[in-house]
Design an enzyme around this catalytic site. Structure first.
Site, mmCIF file in Angstrom:
data_model
loop_
_atom_site.group_PDB
_atom_site.id
_atom_site.type_symbol
_atom_site.label_atom_id
_atom_site.label_comp_id
_atom_site.label_asym_id
_atom_site.label_seq_id
_atom_site.Cartn_x
_atom_site.Cartn_y
_atom_site.Cartn_z
ATOM 1 N N HIS A 26 -67.030 -63.543 -110.574
ATOM 2 C CA HIS A 26 -67.802 -63.775 -109.356
ATOM 3 C C HIS A 26 -68.356 -62.452 -108.830
ATOM 4 C CE1 HIS A 26 -65.835 -67.940 -108.458
ATOM 5 N NE2 HIS A 26 -66.525 -67.900 -109.581
ATOM 6 N N GLU B 51 -68.039 -60.833 -106.096
ATOM 7 C CA GLU B 51 -67.084 -59.931 -105.445
ATOM 8 C C GLU B 51 -66.390 -59.032 -106.477
ATOM 9 O OE1 GLU B 51 -67.473 -63.184 -105.137
ATOM 10 O OE2 GLU B 51 -66.526 -64.009 -103.348
ATOM 11 N N LEU C 145 -94.674 -77.461 -120.206
ATOM 12 C CA LEU C 145 -93.569 -77.467 -119.228
ATOM 13 C C LEU C 145 -92.619 -76.276 -119.378
ATOM 14 C CD1 LEU C 145 -92.671 -81.280 -119.182
ATOM 15 C CD2 LEU C 145 -94.257 -80.053 -117.704
HETATM 16 N N1 LIG Z 1 -67.792 -66.447 -103.293
HETATM 17 C C1 LIG Z 1 -68.222 -66.805 -104.523
HETATM 18 N N2 LIG Z 1 -68.750 -65.855 -105.312
HETATM 19 C C2 LIG Z 1 -69.236 -66.196 -106.510
HETATM 20 O O1 LIG Z 1 -69.803 -65.257 -107.259
HETATM 21 C C3 LIG Z 1 -69.143 -67.527 -106.967
HETATM 22 N N3 LIG Z 1 -69.644 -67.880 -108.185
HETATM 23 C C4 LIG Z 1 -68.517 -68.472 -106.116
HETATM 24 N N4 LIG Z 1 -68.371 -69.751 -106.540
HETATM 25 C C5 LIG Z 1 -67.452 -70.724 -106.007
HETATM 26 O O2 LIG Z 1 -66.426 -70.959 -106.958
HETATM 27 C C6 LIG Z 1 -66.740 -72.127 -107.721
HETATM 28 C C7 LIG Z 1 -66.786 -71.807 -109.185
HETATM 29 O O3 LIG Z 1 -65.598 -71.224 -109.577
HETATM 30 P P1 LIG Z 1 -65.424 -70.756 -111.121
HETATM 31 O O4 LIG Z 1 -66.616 -69.898 -111.479
HETATM 32 O O5 LIG Z 1 -65.324 -71.986 -111.947
HETATM 33 O O6 LIG Z 1 -64.140 -69.972 -111.110
HETATM 34 C C8 LIG Z 1 -68.103 -72.606 -107.259
HETATM 35 O O7 LIG Z 1 -68.178 -74.035 -107.263
HETATM 36 C C9 LIG Z 1 -68.126 -72.050 -105.843
HETATM 37 O O8 LIG Z 1 -67.382 -72.869 -104.983
HETATM 38 N N5 LIG Z 1 -68.081 -68.076 -104.894
HETATM 39 ZN ZN LIG Z 2 -64.606 -66.193 -106.443
#
Ligand SMILES: Nc1nc(O)c(N)c(N[C@@H]2O[C@H](COP(=O)(O)O)[C@@H](O)[C@H]2O)n1
Ligand SMILES: [Zn+2]
Length: 365
Positions: free
Chosen positions: A52, A54, A206
């Site tokens: 993610h 973060e 497309l």
């Molecule tokens: N805060 C945050 N940062 C990101 O970069 C994210 N991709 C998300 N996603 C949240 O987590 C779910 C996916 O989780 P996984 O990638 O399968 O571990 C997604 O549905 C969001 O709720 N959040």
């Molecule tokens: Zn996360």
């Protein structure tokens, strides 16, 4: 909200946009770590299965994350999905403050990430540039809330409301610049849908027509499967194509398409609702309806269109039989008109783009 917080969150959104069209079924998210007023780490979520936003930002900040503030456009997750919880990574890195753009609508997270951070003694601010964060992930929010992809109906019409002449000729209604915007829109969507008639009449590509850009899955909805043996959509080295048809339709063409690498799927019922449910199961966030008026009317009536993007050319072609963008909705009175909400418009070269949202809950099958 102060100007600094606002500009950091906008930076998060710029980072998030780098993965436009590539994250389904996940959202686009950006994060920025700030220590003593300086950006010391930043990152974005490149796609499902990858870390993610973060985590990338913390990695870049390294030891400078301790005592820092992290800005993130979506609430940090607190669950084990494809990746471990970001809350634990933030706590482990020793950040002092988390500034969140919007609460995650995903019920697995929704509020729990914020709660976990606060429990750990981290200051959490929520709702900075919330509207812009929500806008960027409107398709993700829709998918989570309604368990369907977000539908966008896009069409190009003349000033007198025609999408082709009476003979069916439609190339080109709008100018190059507007067509460029459509190509970008395709790159941002997971699928683009047309009906069999569009394939027969227009033989469209497309694609996003850009070397670097990704292409959406090209989807054809056809009951009869009476389609030409040769069409640009069957050239699957350019982009993938999925034909959705009804059980037993045109077995000979099915065989030919399979040989060309086109995926053909027979559905029990070939309605916009069924097709969107199929695309939801593929994990899609946003689907572009680029079909003719008959299918567009069905897609609207079944509630599979949320947003309308109308490209309007300052041209008049007339013609009693010239088709219009939306076929029969069964309305008799102006009071039945679907009035778009949150309408905006801008000029693109000589053309105009009007965008708006259908009232939520539009569905009158
Ligand atoms: N805060 C945050 N940062 C990101 O970069 C994210 N991709 C998300 N996603 C949240 O987590 C779910 C996916 O989780 P996984 O990638 O399968 O571990 C997604 O549905 C969001 O709720 N959040
Ligand atoms: Zn996360």
């Amino acid at each position: 909200m102060n100007d600094f917080d606002s500009s950091m969150m906008r930076r998060c959104l710029d980072l998030a946009r780098k993965a436009l069209g590539k994250t389904a079924p996940n959202p686009m998210v950006g994060a920025v770590v700030v220590q003593n007023g300086q950006i010391v780490g930043q990152g974005y979520h490149p796609g499902a299965g990858q870390p993610h936003a973060e985590v990338f930002a913390l990695r870049e900040a390294d030891h400078l994350a301790r005592g820092a503030t992290i800005y993130v456009s979506l609430e940090p997750c607190n669950h084990y999905g494809r990746t471990p919880p970001c809350t634990e990574a933030l706590i482990g890195a020793g950040v002092a403050k988390v500034v969140v753009g919007m609460v995650d609508p995903n019920p697995l997270v929704s509020g729990k990430g914020i709660e976990r951070l606060r429990e750990a003694g981290i200051e959490v601010v929520v709702g900075v540039e919330e509207e812009a964060c929500r806008q960027l992930n409107e398709a993700f929010v829709h998918r989570i809330l309604y368990k369907r992809p977000f539908g966008i109906l896009k069409y190009a019409m003349t000033l007198d409301g025609k999408i082709a002449t009476s003979s069916g000729h439609s190339s080109w209604i709008t100018d190059l610049a507007a067509r460029g915007v459509v190509h970008q829109l395709r790159a941002a969507c997971d699928a683009v849908i047309v009906g069999g008639n569009t394939v027969r009449l227009d033989n469209p590509h497309l694609t996003s027509h850009q070397v670097e850009a990704r292409n959406p899955l090209r989807v054809v909805m056809t009951r009869s499967l009476e389609l030409p043996d040769n069409a640009y959509l069957w050239e699957t080295e350019a982009a993938a194509t999925l034909v959705l048809t009804q059980v037993g339709a045109n077995p000979d063409l099915q065989k030919l398409l399979l040989r060309k690498g086109v995926n053909v799927v027979e559905l029990d019922s070939l309605t916009p609702t069924r097709v969107m449910s199929y695309l939801y199961d593929l994990g899609f966030l946003s689907v572009l309806w680029e079909c003719g008026g008959v299918l567009a009317a069905k897609a609207i009536a079944e509630g599979t269109v949320q947003k309308v993007m109308a490209f309007i050319a300052p041209k008049i072609i007339g013609g009693d039989g010239a088709p219009s963008p939306v076929g029969n909705l069964g309305f008799q009175k102006m009071t039945q008109a679907l009035t778009l909400e949150r309408v905006s418009w801008r000029t693109i070269g000589p053309d105009c783009l009007m965008e708006g949202y259908l009232p939520s809950g539009t569905n009158f099958r």
